[in-house]
Scaffold this active site. Structure first.
Site, PDB file in Angstrom:
ATOM      1  N   GLY A 142       0.777  -1.239   0.000  1.00 20.26           N
ATOM      2  CA  GLY A 142       0.000   0.000   0.000  1.00 20.26           C
ATOM      3  C   GLY A 142       0.806   1.285   0.000  1.00 20.26           C
TER       4      GLY A 142
ATOM      5  N   ASN B  95      -2.671  -1.517  14.598  1.00 19.19           N
ATOM      6  CA  ASN B  95      -1.997  -2.825  14.722  1.00 19.19           C
ATOM      7  C   ASN B  95      -0.772  -2.950  13.814  1.00 19.19           C
ATOM      8  OD1 ASN B  95      -3.571  -4.320  16.654  1.00 19.19           O
ATOM      9  ND2 ASN B  95      -5.241  -4.301  15.156  1.00 19.19           N
ATOM     10  N   THR B  96      -0.934  -2.549  12.557  1.00 16.98           N
ATOM     11  CA  THR B  96       0.150  -2.729  11.590  1.00 16.98           C
ATOM     12  C   THR B  96       1.398  -1.942  11.983  1.00 16.98           C
ATOM     13  OG1 THR B  96      -1.488  -3.009   9.837  1.00 16.98           O
ATOM     14  CG2 THR B  96       0.773  -2.537   9.142  1.00 16.98           C
TER      15      THR B  96
ATOM     16  N   LYS C 130      -6.460   7.779  10.506  1.00 19.86           N
ATOM     17  CA  LYS C 130      -7.886   7.754  10.869  1.00 19.86           C
ATOM     18  C   LYS C 130      -7.969   7.574  12.375  1.00 19.86           C
ATOM     19  CE  LYS C 130      -9.460   5.034   6.863  1.00 19.86           C
ATOM     20  NZ  LYS C 130     -10.100   3.731   6.558  1.00 19.86           N
TER      21      LYS C 130
ATOM     22  N   ASP D 202      -4.723   3.028  10.940  1.00 20.77           N
ATOM     23  CA  ASP D 202      -6.148   2.777  11.150  1.00 20.77           C
ATOM     24  C   ASP D 202      -6.331   2.272  12.589  1.00 20.77           C
ATOM     25  OD1 ASP D 202      -8.804   2.582  10.131  1.00 20.77           O
ATOM     26  OD2 ASP D 202      -8.533   0.470   9.711  1.00 20.77           O
TER      27      ASP D 202
HETATM   28  P1  5GP Z   1      -4.291  -1.015  10.929  1.00 27.11           P
HETATM   29  O1  5GP Z   1      -3.395  -2.169  11.152  1.00 27.11           O
HETATM   30  O2  5GP Z   1      -3.781   0.312  11.466  1.00 27.11           O
HETATM   31  O3  5GP Z   1      -5.713  -1.292  11.339  1.00 27.11           O
HETATM   32  O4  5GP Z   1      -4.480  -0.855   9.390  1.00 27.11           O
HETATM   33  C1  5GP Z   1      -3.519  -0.383   8.597  1.00 27.11           C
HETATM   34  C2  5GP Z   1      -3.681  -0.999   7.244  1.00 27.11           C
HETATM   35  O5  5GP Z   1      -5.046  -1.316   6.948  1.00 27.11           O
HETATM   36  C3  5GP Z   1      -3.255  -0.001   6.207  1.00 27.11           C
HETATM   37  O6  5GP Z   1      -1.864  -0.107   5.959  1.00 27.11           O
HETATM   38  C4  5GP Z   1      -4.086  -0.432   5.032  1.00 27.11           C
HETATM   39  O7  5GP Z   1      -3.403  -1.448   4.339  1.00 27.11           O
HETATM   40  C5  5GP Z   1      -5.351  -0.987   5.623  1.00 27.11           C
HETATM   41  N1  5GP Z   1      -6.402   0.030   5.614  1.00 27.11           N
HETATM   42  C6  5GP Z   1      -6.837   0.790   6.631  1.00 27.11           C
HETATM   43  N2  5GP Z   1      -7.785   1.650   6.239  1.00 27.11           N
HETATM   44  C7  5GP Z   1      -7.942   1.427   4.924  1.00 27.11           C
HETATM   45  C8  5GP Z   1      -8.773   2.023   3.917  1.00 27.11           C
HETATM   46  O8  5GP Z   1      -9.548   2.973   4.130  1.00 27.11           O
HETATM   47  N3  5GP Z   1      -8.628   1.534   2.664  1.00 27.11           N
HETATM   48  C9  5GP Z   1      -7.783   0.515   2.356  1.00 27.11           C
HETATM   49  N4  5GP Z   1      -7.751   0.093   1.114  1.00 27.11           N
HETATM   50  N5  5GP Z   1      -6.984  -0.059   3.262  1.00 27.11           N
HETATM   51  C10 5GP Z   1      -7.068   0.401   4.528  1.00 27.11           C
HETATM   52 MG    MG Z   2      -0.956  -1.376   4.508  1.00 26.47          MG
END
Ligand code: 5GP
Ligand code: MG
Length: 176
Positions: free
Chosen positions: A41, A106-107, A131, A103
């Site tokens: 991404g 976690n990542t 976000k 988001d």
């Molecule tokens: P986290 O681990 O913070 O929940 O999510 C991060 C990852 O989730 C981002 O690197 C992305 O790959 C995916 N992600 C989070 N929000 C979105 C979104 O609105 N659209 C897309 N396509 N991927 C998202």
């Molecule tokens: Mg990602």
């Protein structure tokens, strides 16, 4: 059929913000910084940020990691594994970790812990999009391109089931 996309952040807005971000980041970087882009991404953002930092005279070593969170579509599961690890040893180095979207957190939390476990001396984090309303774990990025509302976005490297990565802007999927 591809669903309709509404532009959220235009090419011009993103270009201008990345140039500003580089100005914010550059003074914090050491000589031997390792810039790690999370694939897939963040590949477009990582490439643009790299060149914006280079325009300011920064020399960087580049590496990439592929993480995968299970499931496709618009919901992530919170279970994240390393599918492709670094090829450069980060021991003792300052790392600038670059991702597309913060988001749940976690990542970025998992990736920065992984880099510290591998011996990185310092991990700075930078995301194109944040976000904050969606956070599930205590994780903040050191540098943020744009704070956005809780919308599912695509474009600028970010996909929906492998579609839309090629778009030069960030848009959101309108429910059709
Ligand atoms: P986290 O681990 O913070 O929940 O999510 C991060 C990852 O989730 C981002 O690197 C992305 O790959 C995916 N992600 C989070 N929000 C979105 C979104 O609105 N659209 C897309 N396509 N991927 C998202
Ligand atoms: Mg990602």
């Amino acid at each position: 059929m591809r669903p309709p996309i509404e532009i959220l952040l235009s090419e011009e807005m993103i270009r201008a913000r990345i140039a500003q971000l580089a100005e914010e980041i550059a003074p914090r970087l050491r000589e031997d910084v390792l810039l790690v882009t999370l694939m897939n991404g963040a590949f477009v953002f990582g490439a643009d940020l790299t060149r914006a930092l280079a325009r300011l005279g920064k020399s960087l070593t580049l590496d990439f990691m592929v993480l995968s969170s299970y499931g496709s579509g618009t919901v992530t599961s919170g279970r994240i594994t390393t599918r492709m690890d670094l090829s450069i040893d980060p021991t003792g180095r300052q790392v600038l970790l670059v991702d597309d979207i913060l988001d749940s957190g976690n990542t970025l939390l998992m990736a920065s812990n992984h880099l510290r476990d591998k011996g990185a001396a310092e991990v700075l984090t930078c995301v194109l999009l944040d976000k904050p309303a969606r956070r599930r774990v205590p994780m903040q990025a050191d540098f943020i391109g744009f704070e956005i509302p809780n919308l599912f976005v695509v474009g600028f490297g970010i996909d929906y089931d492998q579609m839309f990565r090629e778009l030069p802007f960030v848009g959101h999927l309108r429910a059709s």
